[in-house]
Scaffold this motif. Sequence first.
Motif, mmCIF file in Angstrom:
data_model
loop_
_atom_site.group_PDB
_atom_site.id
_atom_site.type_symbol
_atom_site.label_atom_id
_atom_site.label_comp_id
_atom_site.label_asym_id
_atom_site.label_seq_id
_atom_site.Cartn_x
_atom_site.Cartn_y
_atom_site.Cartn_z
ATOM 1 N N GLY A 50 10.493 4.061 -0.571
ATOM 2 C CA GLY A 50 11.351 5.219 -0.350
ATOM 3 C C GLY A 50 12.792 4.822 -0.108
ATOM 4 O O GLY A 50 13.719 5.480 -0.597
ATOM 5 N N VAL A 51 12.999 3.735 0.622
ATOM 6 C CA VAL A 51 14.358 3.244 0.886
ATOM 7 C C VAL A 51 15.040 2.853 -0.419
ATOM 8 O O VAL A 51 16.191 3.226 -0.681
ATOM 9 N N VAL A 52 14.317 2.084 -1.239
ATOM 10 C CA VAL A 52 14.887 1.588 -2.495
ATOM 11 C C VAL A 52 15.209 2.738 -3.446
ATOM 12 O O VAL A 52 16.265 2.766 -4.080
ATOM 13 N N VAL A 53 14.313 3.718 -3.537
ATOM 14 C CA VAL A 53 14.517 4.851 -4.448
ATOM 15 C C VAL A 53 15.568 5.815 -3.907
ATOM 16 O O VAL A 53 16.448 6.288 -4.638
ATOM 17 N N MET A 97 4.268 11.146 3.122
ATOM 18 C CA MET A 97 5.249 11.346 4.187
ATOM 19 C C MET A 97 6.036 10.070 4.473
ATOM 20 O O MET A 97 7.240 10.112 4.741
ATOM 21 N N ARG A 98 5.356 8.926 4.418
ATOM 22 C CA ARG A 98 6.066 7.664 4.658
ATOM 23 C C ARG A 98 7.084 7.399 3.551
ATOM 24 O O ARG A 98 8.191 6.915 3.816
ATOM 25 N N PHE A 99 6.714 7.695 2.328
ATOM 26 C CA PHE A 99 7.662 7.533 1.215
ATOM 27 C C PHE A 99 8.866 8.453 1.413
ATOM 28 O O PHE A 99 10.016 8.021 1.291
ATOM 29 N N LEU A 100 8.615 9.715 1.739
ATOM 30 C CA LEU A 100 9.696 10.680 1.924
ATOM 31 C C LEU A 100 10.552 10.333 3.144
ATOM 32 O O LEU A 100 11.767 10.544 3.131
ATOM 33 N N SER A 101 9.936 9.781 4.201
ATOM 34 C CA SER A 101 10.693 9.373 5.378
ATOM 35 C C SER A 101 11.661 8.242 5.061
ATOM 36 O O SER A 101 12.722 8.126 5.688
ATOM 37 N N GLY A 102 11.284 7.399 4.094
ATOM 38 C CA GLY A 102 12.138 6.277 3.732
ATOM 39 C C GLY A 102 13.333 6.651 2.876
ATOM 40 O O GLY A 102 14.330 5.921 2.833
ATOM 41 N N LEU A 103 13.264 7.808 2.209
ATOM 42 C CA LEU A 103 14.346 8.205 1.297
ATOM 43 C C LEU A 103 15.726 8.243 1.964
ATOM 44 O O LEU A 103 16.695 7.734 1.402
ATOM 45 N N PRO A 104 15.872 8.849 3.165
ATOM 46 C CA PRO A 104 17.220 8.935 3.761
ATOM 47 C C PRO A 104 17.716 7.632 4.400
ATOM 48 O O PRO A 104 18.896 7.540 4.728
ATOM 49 N N HIS A 105 16.839 6.665 4.592
ATOM 50 C CA HIS A 105 17.170 5.438 5.323
ATOM 51 C C HIS A 105 18.401 4.741 4.743
ATOM 52 O O HIS A 105 19.429 4.568 5.409
ATOM 53 N N GLY A 106 18.299 4.302 3.485
ATOM 54 C CA GLY A 106 19.394 3.558 2.872
ATOM 55 C C GLY A 106 20.649 4.385 2.718
ATOM 56 O O GLY A 106 21.763 3.887 2.899
ATOM 57 N N ALA A 107 20.472 5.668 2.387
ATOM 58 C CA ALA A 107 21.632 6.545 2.210
ATOM 59 C C ALA A 107 22.367 6.755 3.531
ATOM 60 O O ALA A 107 23.603 6.781 3.571
ATOM 61 N N PHE A 108 21.618 6.903 4.643
ATOM 62 C CA PHE A 108 22.252 7.088 5.953
ATOM 63 C C PHE A 108 23.104 5.877 6.317
ATOM 64 O O PHE A 108 24.263 6.013 6.726
ATOM 65 N N PHE A 109 22.546 4.689 6.149
ATOM 66 C CA PHE A 109 23.310 3.489 6.464
ATOM 67 C C PHE A 109 24.436 3.258 5.448
ATOM 68 O O PHE A 109 25.484 2.703 5.790
ATOM 69 N N GLY A 110 24.214 3.687 4.195
ATOM 70 C CA GLY A 110 25.263 3.549 3.194
ATOM 71 C C GLY A 110 26.484 4.375 3.541
ATOM 72 O O GLY A 110 27.610 3.882 3.560
ATOM 73 N N VAL A 111 26.262 5.663 3.837
ATOM 74 C CA VAL A 111 27.369 6.534 4.240
ATOM 75 C C VAL A 111 27.910 6.091 5.596
ATOM 76 O O VAL A 111 29.125 6.051 5.813
ATOM 77 N N GLY A 112 27.001 5.758 6.521
ATOM 78 C CA GLY A 112 27.420 5.364 7.864
ATOM 79 C C GLY A 112 28.285 4.133 7.873
ATOM 80 O O GLY A 112 29.228 4.030 8.675
#
Length: 398
Positions: A50-53, A97-112
């Motif tokens: 999810g993080v990678v995608v 749910m675990r896949f969907l939970s991972g989706l915002p991870h990389g984007a949050f840190f990317g924007v952050g």
Amino acid sequence: MDKRIIPLAIGGLGIGTTEFTIMGLLPDIAQSLHINIPEAGHLISAYALGVVVGAPLLIGSSVKFPPKKVLIGLMILFTIFNVLSAVVPDYSTMLLMRFLSGLPHGAFFGVGTVVASKLAGKGKEALYISLMFTGLTVANLAMVPLVTYIGHTFNWRWYFAIVGVIGLITLLFLYLWLPAMPKKEDGHFLKELKFLRNKQSWYVLMITAIGFGGLFTWLSYITPLMTDVAGMKTSQMAYVMALVGGGMVVGNLAGGYLSDKIGAEKTSSLLLFLMMLALVGVFFLSQYQIPAMILTFLCGALAMSVSSPINIMMMKAAPNSEMMAAAFMQASFNVANALGAFLGGIPLAYGLPFTYPSLVGVGMTLIGLLICIRYIFVVRAIKQGQEKMIPECVTCDK
């Protein structure tokens, strides 16, 4: 600490808690969902996928929106999917749910990462990025052991409920304390991906995936290393992991401070060299408990110390696509995790002792160091070429 950075740090705390706590609760989840441990392990892989995608897709679809709104939207998704994970009835739904939970991870840190660098004063960009990642390190130091204990003692579903509460707190402070920033008027998904044409960007991604992956050869097998080789008791591993977390807290701040003082490129090269030495130490000294504990703290510190300088290097390599580049960095960190665990497990498959994954890590870190040195020479050559062109252009104008 500047209160404007606190919402990003709390978000990192929630992300770190949901990413790492599951490793200690796999037996509980497996028993409850009537699956075996390897199947439960797929929940970790689903989150990483999810993080990678999610990193490039969510960043690409949100480049035209103000950063504050994007961060709030990402944290809403993160909170919803973690809360739903607390109530799902079966394994298939949990996997989703675990896949969907991972989706915002990389984007949050990317924007952050980009927001943190803009909040900082000149010369403090790396320090502010490290302050954002403080939440991730504190998660490993305190929240992961605490939430693991709660999950074991009461019910593993409390783990996701607690993460959901952290998500709600993050949303509150994002709304109250994070200042509004202008949106990127000319943002476009394909335009954001143009940084991949830049070879410096690929150098940084390779440094992260290979060099940083060297430390995951150690971290992935730390439990058998410390119990079978160093002679620690299984019951003492909570203290060992707290030592890792403490090292991460110190290393994260030290890496940001050092990067602002001597530059991101020099800092990354120095830290990769120190990683290599530390992993050599793990290979030769892990049979002795005191040196093994010291090396555990040092490796934990070095594991997070590179985060700030390597992100600064990427933002320099992709000046017009910082958010997308930072999101790709999160994907690269997850590649490092998977690559380190896989390559580190090869000598174990041939029956070699648990010190040998760190020897594989020495080789990976050395490759990362060589790529980093090559990056420095490439950047220096580009700068020299640009400087030579300036007087010629002036002469042409005359």
